[in-house]
Design a protein around this motif. Structure first.
Motif, PDB file in Angstrom:
ATOM      1  N   VAL A 141       0.854  -1.184   0.000  1.00 50.61           N
ATOM      2  CA  VAL A 141       0.000   0.000   0.000  1.00 50.61           C
ATOM      3  C   VAL A 141       0.893   1.239   0.000  1.00 50.61           C
ATOM      4  CG1 VAL A 141      -1.812   1.280   1.197  1.00 50.61           C
ATOM      5  CG2 VAL A 141      -1.770  -1.223   1.333  1.00 50.61           C
ATOM      6  N   VAL A 142       0.560   2.182  -0.850  1.00 54.28           N
ATOM      7  CA  VAL A 142       1.305   3.442  -0.918  1.00 54.28           C
ATOM      8  C   VAL A 142       0.340   4.602  -0.695  1.00 54.28           C
ATOM      9  CG1 VAL A 142       2.651   4.997  -2.374  1.00 54.28           C
ATOM     10  CG2 VAL A 142       3.093   2.538  -2.442  1.00 54.28           C
ATOM     11  N   LYS A 143       0.645   5.435   0.298  1.00 52.10           N
ATOM     12  CA  LYS A 143      -0.155   6.626   0.584  1.00 52.10           C
ATOM     13  C   LYS A 143       0.667   7.858   0.254  1.00 52.10           C
ATOM     14  CE  LYS A 143      -2.483   4.468   4.563  1.00 52.10           C
ATOM     15  NZ  LYS A 143      -2.773   4.609   6.018  1.00 52.10           N
ATOM     16  N   ASP A 144       0.134   8.712  -0.567  1.00 48.38           N
ATOM     17  CA  ASP A 144       0.759   9.994  -0.863  1.00 48.38           C
ATOM     18  C   ASP A 144      -0.344  11.049  -0.826  1.00 48.38           C
ATOM     19  OD1 ASP A 144       2.167  12.180  -1.676  1.00 48.38           O
ATOM     20  OD2 ASP A 144       2.972  11.292  -3.511  1.00 48.38           O
ATOM     21  N   ARG A 145      -0.411  11.737   0.300  1.00 46.65           N
ATOM     22  CA  ARG A 145      -1.500  12.687   0.544  1.00 46.65           C
ATOM     23  C   ARG A 145      -2.860  11.997   0.371  1.00 46.65           C
ATOM     24  NH1 ARG A 145       1.271  16.496  -3.616  1.00 46.65           N
ATOM     25  NH2 ARG A 145       2.228  14.467  -4.067  1.00 46.65           N
ATOM     26  N   ASN A 146      -3.679  12.430  -0.551  1.00 47.90           N
ATOM     27  CA  ASN A 146      -5.002  11.803  -0.679  1.00 47.90           C
ATOM     28  C   ASN A 146      -5.063  10.768  -1.804  1.00 47.90           C
ATOM     29  OD1 ASN A 146      -4.962  13.533  -2.889  1.00 47.90           O
ATOM     30  ND2 ASN A 146      -7.147  14.016  -2.731  1.00 47.90           N
ATOM     31  N   ARG A 147      -3.909  10.347  -2.273  1.00 50.10           N
ATOM     32  CA  ARG A 147      -3.836   9.251  -3.239  1.00 50.10           C
ATOM     33  C   ARG A 147      -3.357   8.001  -2.502  1.00 50.10           C
ATOM     34  NH1 ARG A 147      -5.798  13.761  -5.639  1.00 50.10           N
ATOM     35  NH2 ARG A 147      -5.611  13.732  -7.914  1.00 50.10           N
ATOM     36  N   ILE A 148      -4.171   6.947  -2.563  1.00 53.02           N
ATOM     37  CA  ILE A 148      -3.828   5.704  -1.883  1.00 53.02           C
ATOM     38  C   ILE A 148      -3.980   4.560  -2.880  1.00 53.02           C
ATOM     39  CG2 ILE A 148      -4.276   4.214   0.094  1.00 53.02           C
ATOM     40  CD1 ILE A 148      -5.619   6.591   1.450  1.00 53.02           C
ATOM     41  N   THR A 149      -2.894   3.860  -3.135  1.00 56.96           N
ATOM     42  CA  THR A 149      -2.910   2.785  -4.122  1.00 56.96           C
ATOM     43  C   THR A 149      -2.411   1.489  -3.509  1.00 56.96           C
ATOM     44  OG1 THR A 149      -0.715   3.562  -4.876  1.00 56.96           O
ATOM     45  CG2 THR A 149      -2.640   4.291  -6.134  1.00 56.96           C
ATOM     46  N   GLY A 150      -3.006   0.387  -3.959  1.00 59.17           N
ATOM     47  CA  GLY A 150      -2.613  -0.937  -3.484  1.00 59.17           C
ATOM     48  C   GLY A 150      -1.902  -1.707  -4.578  1.00 59.17           C
ATOM     49  N   GLY A 151      -1.092  -2.664  -4.181  1.00 61.68           N
ATOM     50  CA  GLY A 151      -0.379  -3.497  -5.141  1.00 61.68           C
ATOM     51  C   GLY A 151      -1.316  -4.494  -5.804  1.00 61.68           C
ATOM     52  N   GLY A 152      -0.780  -5.633  -6.189  1.00 63.63           N
ATOM     53  CA  GLY A 152      -1.551  -6.584  -6.972  1.00 63.63           C
ATOM     54  C   GLY A 152      -2.583  -7.382  -6.196  1.00 63.63           C
ATOM     55  N   VAL A 153      -3.790  -7.420  -6.699  1.00 67.68           N
ATOM     56  CA  VAL A 153      -4.896  -8.306  -6.328  1.00 67.68           C
ATOM     57  C   VAL A 153      -5.099  -8.459  -4.812  1.00 67.68           C
ATOM     58  CG1 VAL A 153      -6.032 -10.478  -6.891  1.00 67.68           C
ATOM     59  CG2 VAL A 153      -4.364  -9.536  -8.485  1.00 67.68           C
ATOM     60  N   THR A 154      -4.377  -9.374  -4.167  1.00 67.30           N
ATOM     61  CA  THR A 154      -4.601  -9.640  -2.743  1.00 67.30           C
ATOM     62  C   THR A 154      -4.249  -8.445  -1.865  1.00 67.30           C
ATOM     63  OG1 THR A 154      -2.390 -10.618  -2.470  1.00 67.30           O
ATOM     64  CG2 THR A 154      -4.217 -12.114  -3.007  1.00 67.30           C
ATOM     65  N   ALA A 155      -3.459  -7.521  -2.397  1.00 68.16           N
ATOM     66  CA  ALA A 155      -3.120  -6.314  -1.632  1.00 68.16           C
ATOM     67  C   ALA A 155      -4.358  -5.460  -1.395  1.00 68.16           C
ATOM     68  CB  ALA A 155      -2.053  -5.505  -2.365  1.00 68.16           C
ATOM     69  N   GLY A 156      -5.450  -5.773  -2.083  1.00 65.96           N
ATOM     70  CA  GLY A 156      -6.680  -5.025  -1.891  1.00 65.96           C
ATOM     71  C   GLY A 156      -7.186  -5.098  -0.456  1.00 65.96           C
ATOM     72  N   ILE A 157      -6.962  -6.220   0.207  1.00 67.18           N
ATOM     73  CA  ILE A 157      -7.388  -6.333   1.606  1.00 67.18           C
ATOM     74  C   ILE A 157      -6.522  -5.432   2.484  1.00 67.18           C
ATOM     75  CG2 ILE A 157      -7.712  -7.881   3.564  1.00 67.18           C
ATOM     76  CD1 ILE A 157      -8.165 -10.158   1.578  1.00 67.18           C
ATOM     77  N   ASP A 158      -5.220  -5.450   2.257  1.00 63.36           N
ATOM     78  CA  ASP A 158      -4.310  -4.560   2.987  1.00 63.36           C
ATOM     79  C   ASP A 158      -4.701  -3.106   2.765  1.00 63.36           C
ATOM     80  OD1 ASP A 158      -2.962  -7.079   2.032  1.00 63.36           O
ATOM     81  OD2 ASP A 158      -1.435  -6.423   3.455  1.00 63.36           O
ATOM     82  N   PHE A 159      -4.991  -2.784   1.512  1.00 65.01           N
ATOM     83  CA  PHE A 159      -5.412  -1.436   1.166  1.00 65.01           C
ATOM     84  C   PHE A 159      -6.674  -1.047   1.930  1.00 65.01           C
ATOM     85  CE2 PHE A 159      -8.844   0.447  -1.362  1.00 65.01           C
ATOM     86  CZ  PHE A 159      -8.412   1.767  -1.449  1.00 65.01           C
ATOM     87  N   GLY A 160      -7.680  -1.934   1.908  1.00 67.11           N
ATOM     88  CA  GLY A 160      -8.944  -1.640   2.566  1.00 67.11           C
ATOM     89  C   GLY A 160      -8.775  -1.410   4.053  1.00 67.11           C
ATOM     90  N   LEU A 161      -8.013  -2.270   4.704  1.00 63.35           N
ATOM     91  CA  LEU A 161      -7.789  -2.137   6.140  1.00 63.35           C
ATOM     92  C   LEU A 161      -7.003  -0.873   6.470  1.00 63.35           C
ATOM     93  CD1 LEU A 161      -6.925  -5.855   6.960  1.00 63.35           C
ATOM     94  CD2 LEU A 161      -8.992  -4.633   7.652  1.00 63.35           C
ATOM     95  N   SER A 162      -5.997  -0.590   5.665  1.00 61.72           N
ATOM     96  CA  SER A 162      -5.190   0.605   5.873  1.00 61.72           C
ATOM     97  C   SER A 162      -6.029   1.867   5.712  1.00 61.72           C
ATOM     98  CB  SER A 162      -4.020   0.620   4.881  1.00 61.72           C
ATOM     99  OG  SER A 162      -3.249   1.794   5.027  1.00 61.72           O
ATOM    100  N   PHE A 163      -6.891   1.864   4.699  1.00 60.51           N
ATOM    101  CA  PHE A 163      -7.725   3.034   4.454  1.00 60.51           C
ATOM    102  C   PHE A 163      -8.771   3.199   5.550  1.00 60.51           C
ATOM    103  CE2 PHE A 163     -11.143   5.194   1.811  1.00 60.51           C
ATOM    104  CZ  PHE A 163     -10.530   6.442   1.893  1.00 60.51           C
ATOM    105  N   ALA A 164      -9.345   2.100   6.005  1.00 57.08           N
ATOM    106  CA  ALA A 164     -10.309   2.158   7.103  1.00 57.08           C
ATOM    107  C   ALA A 164      -9.670   2.745   8.351  1.00 57.08           C
ATOM    108  CB  ALA A 164     -10.869   0.766   7.391  1.00 57.08           C
ATOM    109  N   ALA A 165      -8.428   2.362   8.606  1.00 52.80           N
ATOM    110  CA  ALA A 165      -7.707   2.897   9.764  1.00 52.80           C
ATOM    111  C   ALA A 165      -7.466   4.391   9.611  1.00 52.80           C
ATOM    112  CB  ALA A 165      -6.380   2.165   9.938  1.00 52.80           C
ATOM    113  N   THR A 166      -7.173   4.819   8.401  1.00 52.70           N
ATOM    114  CA  THR A 166      -6.952   6.243   8.133  1.00 52.70           C
ATOM    115  C   THR A 166      -8.199   7.061   8.433  1.00 52.70           C
ATOM    116  OG1 THR A 166      -5.293   5.808   6.421  1.00 52.70           O
ATOM    117  CG2 THR A 166      -6.400   7.938   6.336  1.00 52.70           C
ATOM    118  N   ILE A 167      -9.351   6.519   8.079  1.00 52.68           N
ATOM    119  CA  ILE A 167     -10.597   7.259   8.234  1.00 52.68           C
ATOM    120  C   ILE A 167     -11.186   7.146   9.637  1.00 52.68           C
ATOM    121  CG2 ILE A 167     -12.972   7.493   7.393  1.00 52.68           C
ATOM    122  CD1 ILE A 167     -10.760   8.385   5.410  1.00 52.68           C
ATOM    123  N   ALA A 168     -11.170   5.942  10.211  1.00 57.66           N
ATOM    124  CA  ALA A 168     -11.899   5.734  11.468  1.00 57.66           C
ATOM    125  C   ALA A 168     -11.050   5.158  12.596  1.00 57.66           C
ATOM    126  CB  ALA A 168     -13.104   4.834  11.217  1.00 57.66           C
ATOM    127  N   GLY A 169      -9.757   5.021  12.376  1.00 59.37           N
ATOM    128  CA  GLY A 169      -8.887   4.567  13.451  1.00 59.37           C
ATOM    129  C   GLY A 169      -8.504   3.099  13.357  1.00 59.37           C
TER     130      GLY A 169
END
Length: 231
Positions: A141-169
């Motif tokens: 997962v790469v975060k650069d200000r308000n751009r957040i991108t995930g790597g290949g396929v299964t990284a989508g779960i990592d991305f989702g969890l990381s983004f949820a943490a960013t928004i709600a802790g």
């Protein structure tokens, strides 16, 4: 806190796990309202033949707080699809976050939405993302200000969890992780080009070479046309 409207793009021949990984996280988080969106609300056949359907069309889509683009074989036509590119650009003007998983980053780049940002994508497509002038990072997962991108396929779960943490802790994200029993213990150490055995890496490169070359040609033509238009 008002729920963030998350527009999750659907299109033919997308990779379903790119979509469903983040979807599982978003749908369990109180802070998100998930809105599957496509060019229209007709049934969409994704990779493997599964048929799904968007809730709203581009035309009827409300202003989104979060734009999310998955990847897959179907991004090839999206790279030059004026309707999709225009939709993303218009939504991005007021969206709070612009996000993707896997080769969805190439679509964001084609829309000019990663200009000046660091991003990641599937390991096989990092060179394609660099063709757009994007600074790439090899990470889940790469975060650069308000751009957040995930790597290949299964990284989508990592991305989702990381983004949820960013928004709600982190606590919310950890609860969702436990609900999903997301505790990866892969049977093989072949999930990265850095750990896969050479015969596996070579075979994977062979299987994906035609797709890589096809996309490279599309991107070269797109960039050439853009250069001519701007000159």
């Amino acid at each position: 806190m008002q729920k963030l409207k998350v527009g999750m793009l659907l299109f033919p021949d997308m990779t379903i796990l790119d979509f469903t990984g983040p979807y599982e996280v978003f749908s369990k988080a109180w802070c998100f309202e998930v809105i599957p969106v496509a060019v229209n609300t007709d049934p969409v056949k994704v990779e493997g033949g599964l048929i799904i359907q968007a809730a709203v069309s581009y035309h009827d889509c409300p202003q989104l707080d979060v734009i999310f683009v998955p990847g897959g074989k179907g991004i090839n036509p999206l790279l030059t699809d004026k309707q999709t590119i225009s939709f993303l650009q218009q939504q991005a003007e007021k969206a709070r976050y612009i996000t993707s998983v896997c080769t969805g980053a190439l679509v964001l780049a084609a829309a000019g939405l990663l200009d000046g940002y660091k991003a990641t994508t599937h390991w096989r497509s990092l060179e394609l993302l660099r063709m757009f002038g994007v600074e790439t990072v090899e990470a889940r997962v790469v975060k650069d200000r308000n751009r957040i991108t995930g790597g290949g396929v299964t990284a989508g779960i990592d991305f989702g969890l990381s983004f949820a943490a960013t928004i709600a802790g982190e606590e919310l994200a950890k609860v969702i992780q436990l609900q999903l029993e997301y505790n990866p213990q892969p049977p093989f150490h072949a999930g990265s080009p850095k750990t896969a055995e050479m015969p596996v890496l070579q075979k994977t490169r062979e299987l994906t070479q035609l797709m890589l070359e096809t996309r490279k040609k599309i991107i070269k033509e797109l960039l050439s046309t853009s250069l001519q238009t701007n000159s």
